[in-house]
Design a protein around this motif. Sequence first.
Motif, PDB file in Angstrom:
ATOM      1  N   SER A 132       0.844  -1.193   0.000  1.00 17.69           N
ATOM      2  CA  SER A 132       0.000   0.000   0.000  1.00 17.69           C
ATOM      3  C   SER A 132       0.879   1.241   0.000  1.00 17.69           C
ATOM      4  CB  SER A 132      -0.901   0.025   1.236  1.00 17.69           C
ATOM      5  OG  SER A 132      -1.769  -1.092   1.267  1.00 17.69           O
ATOM      6  N   CYS A 133       0.366   2.300  -0.587  1.00 16.43           N
ATOM      7  CA  CYS A 133       1.080   3.579  -0.619  1.00 16.43           C
ATOM      8  C   CYS A 133       0.062   4.682  -0.351  1.00 16.43           C
ATOM      9  CB  CYS A 133       1.739   3.777  -1.971  1.00 16.43           C
ATOM     10  SG  CYS A 133       2.501   5.416  -2.196  1.00 16.43           S
ATOM     11  N   VAL A 134       0.180   5.311   0.797  1.00 13.73           N
ATOM     12  CA  VAL A 134      -0.722   6.395   1.175  1.00 13.73           C
ATOM     13  C   VAL A 134      -0.066   7.728   0.842  1.00 13.73           C
ATOM     14  CG1 VAL A 134      -1.989   7.496   3.034  1.00 13.73           C
ATOM     15  CG2 VAL A 134      -1.731   5.007   3.020  1.00 13.73           C
ATOM     16  N   VAL A 135      -0.811   8.577   0.140  1.00 10.28           N
ATOM     17  CA  VAL A 135      -0.296   9.867  -0.313  1.00 10.28           C
ATOM     18  C   VAL A 135      -0.962  11.004   0.452  1.00 10.28           C
ATOM     19  CG1 VAL A 135      -0.014  11.410  -2.295  1.00 10.28           C
ATOM     20  CG2 VAL A 135       0.144   8.925  -2.599  1.00 10.28           C
ATOM     21  N   SER A 136      -0.178  11.978   0.855  1.00 13.04           N
ATOM     22  CA  SER A 136      -0.710  13.170   1.501  1.00 13.04           C
ATOM     23  C   SER A 136      -0.018  14.403   0.949  1.00 13.04           C
ATOM     24  CB  SER A 136      -0.515  13.093   3.019  1.00 13.04           C
ATOM     25  OG  SER A 136       0.863  13.019   3.337  1.00 13.04           O
ATOM     26  N   GLY A 137      -0.679  15.550   1.097  1.00 12.97           N
ATOM     27  CA  GLY A 137      -0.078  16.806   0.691  1.00 12.97           C
ATOM     28  C   GLY A 137      -0.449  17.294  -0.691  1.00 12.97           C
ATOM     29  N   PHE A 146      -4.820  13.445  -4.518  1.00 20.40           N
ATOM     30  CA  PHE A 146      -4.374  12.151  -5.022  1.00 20.40           C
ATOM     31  C   PHE A 146      -4.834  11.921  -6.450  1.00 20.40           C
ATOM     32  CE2 PHE A 146      -2.677   8.059  -4.651  1.00 20.40           C
ATOM     33  CZ  PHE A 146      -3.587   7.103  -5.064  1.00 20.40           C
ATOM     34  N   SER A 147      -6.019  12.378  -6.784  1.00 20.64           N
ATOM     35  CA  SER A 147      -6.556  12.164  -8.130  1.00 20.64           C
ATOM     36  C   SER A 147      -5.786  12.934  -9.198  1.00 20.64           C
ATOM     37  CB  SER A 147      -8.032  12.555  -8.173  1.00 20.64           C
ATOM     38  OG  SER A 147      -8.179  13.920  -7.809  1.00 20.64           O
ATOM     39  N   SER A 184      -6.863   8.439 -13.796  1.00 25.82           N
ATOM     40  CA  SER A 184      -8.286   8.116 -13.864  1.00 25.82           C
ATOM     41  C   SER A 184      -8.564   6.626 -13.763  1.00 25.82           C
ATOM     42  CB  SER A 184      -8.843   8.615 -15.202  1.00 25.82           C
ATOM     43  OG  SER A 184      -8.204   7.931 -16.257  1.00 25.82           O
ATOM     44  N   VAL A 185      -7.520   5.819 -13.485  1.00 27.26           N
ATOM     45  CA  VAL A 185      -7.668   4.361 -13.352  1.00 27.26           C
ATOM     46  C   VAL A 185      -8.010   3.719 -14.694  1.00 27.26           C
ATOM     47  CG1 VAL A 185      -8.579   2.512 -11.866  1.00 27.26           C
ATOM     48  CG2 VAL A 185      -8.604   4.858 -11.068  1.00 27.26           C
ATOM     49  N   GLY A 186      -7.852   4.475 -15.783  1.00 30.51           N
ATOM     50  CA  GLY A 186      -8.201   3.910 -17.061  1.00 30.51           C
ATOM     51  C   GLY A 186      -7.088   3.118 -17.716  1.00 30.51           C
ATOM     52  N   THR A 187      -5.841   3.356 -17.328  1.00 28.57           N
ATOM     53  CA  THR A 187      -4.693   2.742 -17.991  1.00 28.57           C
ATOM     54  C   THR A 187      -3.712   2.195 -16.965  1.00 28.57           C
ATOM     55  OG1 THR A 187      -4.878   4.336 -19.810  1.00 28.57           O
ATOM     56  CG2 THR A 187      -2.795   3.152 -19.591  1.00 28.57           C
ATOM     57  N   GLY A 219       0.441 -10.555 -15.253  1.00 28.64           N
ATOM     58  CA  GLY A 219      -0.314 -11.750 -14.904  1.00 28.64           C
ATOM     59  C   GLY A 219      -0.140 -12.173 -13.455  1.00 28.64           C
ATOM     60  N   ARG A 220       0.870 -11.622 -12.788  1.00 24.86           N
ATOM     61  CA  ARG A 220       1.094 -11.952 -11.374  1.00 24.86           C
ATOM     62  C   ARG A 220       0.833 -10.761 -10.463  1.00 24.86           C
ATOM     63  NH1 ARG A 220       6.063 -13.128  -9.588  1.00 24.86           N
ATOM     64  NH2 ARG A 220       7.152 -11.897 -11.174  1.00 24.86           N
ATOM     65  N   PHE A 221       1.159  -9.564 -10.915  1.00 22.88           N
ATOM     66  CA  PHE A 221       0.987  -8.342 -10.122  1.00 22.88           C
ATOM     67  C   PHE A 221      -0.180  -7.527 -10.678  1.00 22.88           C
ATOM     68  CE2 PHE A 221       5.691  -7.717  -8.608  1.00 22.88           C
ATOM     69  CZ  PHE A 221       5.703  -9.026  -8.145  1.00 22.88           C
ATOM     70  N   THR A 222      -0.866  -6.832  -9.774  1.00 26.41           N
ATOM     71  CA  THR A 222      -1.949  -5.937 -10.168  1.00 26.41           C
ATOM     72  C   THR A 222      -1.822  -4.620  -9.418  1.00 26.41           C
ATOM     73  OG1 THR A 222      -3.443  -7.805 -10.552  1.00 26.41           O
ATOM     74  CG2 THR A 222      -4.435  -5.616 -10.335  1.00 26.41           C
ATOM     75  N   ILE A 223      -1.771  -3.525 -10.168  1.00 27.08           N
ATOM     76  CA  ILE A 223      -1.755  -2.205  -9.558  1.00 27.08           C
ATOM     77  C   ILE A 223      -3.173  -1.658  -9.540  1.00 27.08           C
ATOM     78  CG2 ILE A 223      -1.245  -1.016 -11.736  1.00 27.08           C
ATOM     79  CD1 ILE A 223       0.461   0.966 -10.082  1.00 27.08           C
ATOM     80  N   SER A 224      -3.510  -0.961  -8.463  1.00 28.40           N
ATOM     81  CA  SER A 224      -4.834  -0.353  -8.361  1.00 28.40           C
ATOM     82  C   SER A 224      -4.725   0.893  -7.503  1.00 28.40           C
ATOM     83  CB  SER A 224      -5.841  -1.335  -7.768  1.00 28.40           C
ATOM     84  OG  SER A 224      -5.465  -1.704  -6.450  1.00 28.40           O
ATOM     85  N   ARG A 225      -5.807   1.648  -7.458  1.00 29.07           N
ATOM     86  CA  ARG A 225      -5.826   2.840  -6.631  1.00 29.07           C
ATOM     87  C   ARG A 225      -7.229   3.091  -6.118  1.00 29.07           C
ATOM     88  NH1 ARG A 225      -3.633   7.530 -10.021  1.00 29.07           N
ATOM     89  NH2 ARG A 225      -4.383   8.818  -8.296  1.00 29.07           N
ATOM     90  N   ASP A 226      -7.305   3.711  -4.957  1.00 24.84           N
ATOM     91  CA  ASP A 226      -8.573   4.110  -4.368  1.00 24.84           C
ATOM     92  C   ASP A 226      -8.456   5.609  -4.092  1.00 24.84           C
ATOM     93  OD1 ASP A 226     -10.759   4.695  -2.758  1.00 24.84           O
ATOM     94  OD2 ASP A 226     -10.694   2.773  -1.734  1.00 24.84           O
TER      95      ASP A 226
END
Length: 123
Positions: free
Chosen positions: A21-26, A29-30, A54-57, A66-73
């Motif tokens: 996990s990577c939490v961003v502040s300051g 984030f979008s 935009s989580v589109g790419t 196929g083994r790792f997946t990047i995502s964001r909230d």
Amino acid sequence: QVQLVESGGGLVQAGGSLRLSCVVSGRAFSSLAMGWFRQAPGKEREFVAAISKSVGTTYYRASVTGRFTISRDNAKNTAYLQMNSLEPEDTAVYYCAASVTSISTMIGEYNYWGQGTPVTVSS
């Protein structure tokens, strides 16, 4: 001041899984494209995965596809790297990075970096 704080690294057996996990502040984030990089002992830092604002790419290095997946909230100001089927060759310090421009595989395109979280995969 933009800060990135990684967590979730550790020791795991080959074939196991970890989620970083990577939490961003300051900064909003979008407004940031996010990337994960890694650096093994005695080697240069290398690109692992990236995700657009935009989580589109998403982009991945070939050896983790196929083994790792990047995502964001965006609601939680957090980026994730789900790592499955881990191999000893994945052993490295993993760094989260943020770009104010756009998604990229290039280290130089990222403006902000976390302190890194170590991942060790035993055989």
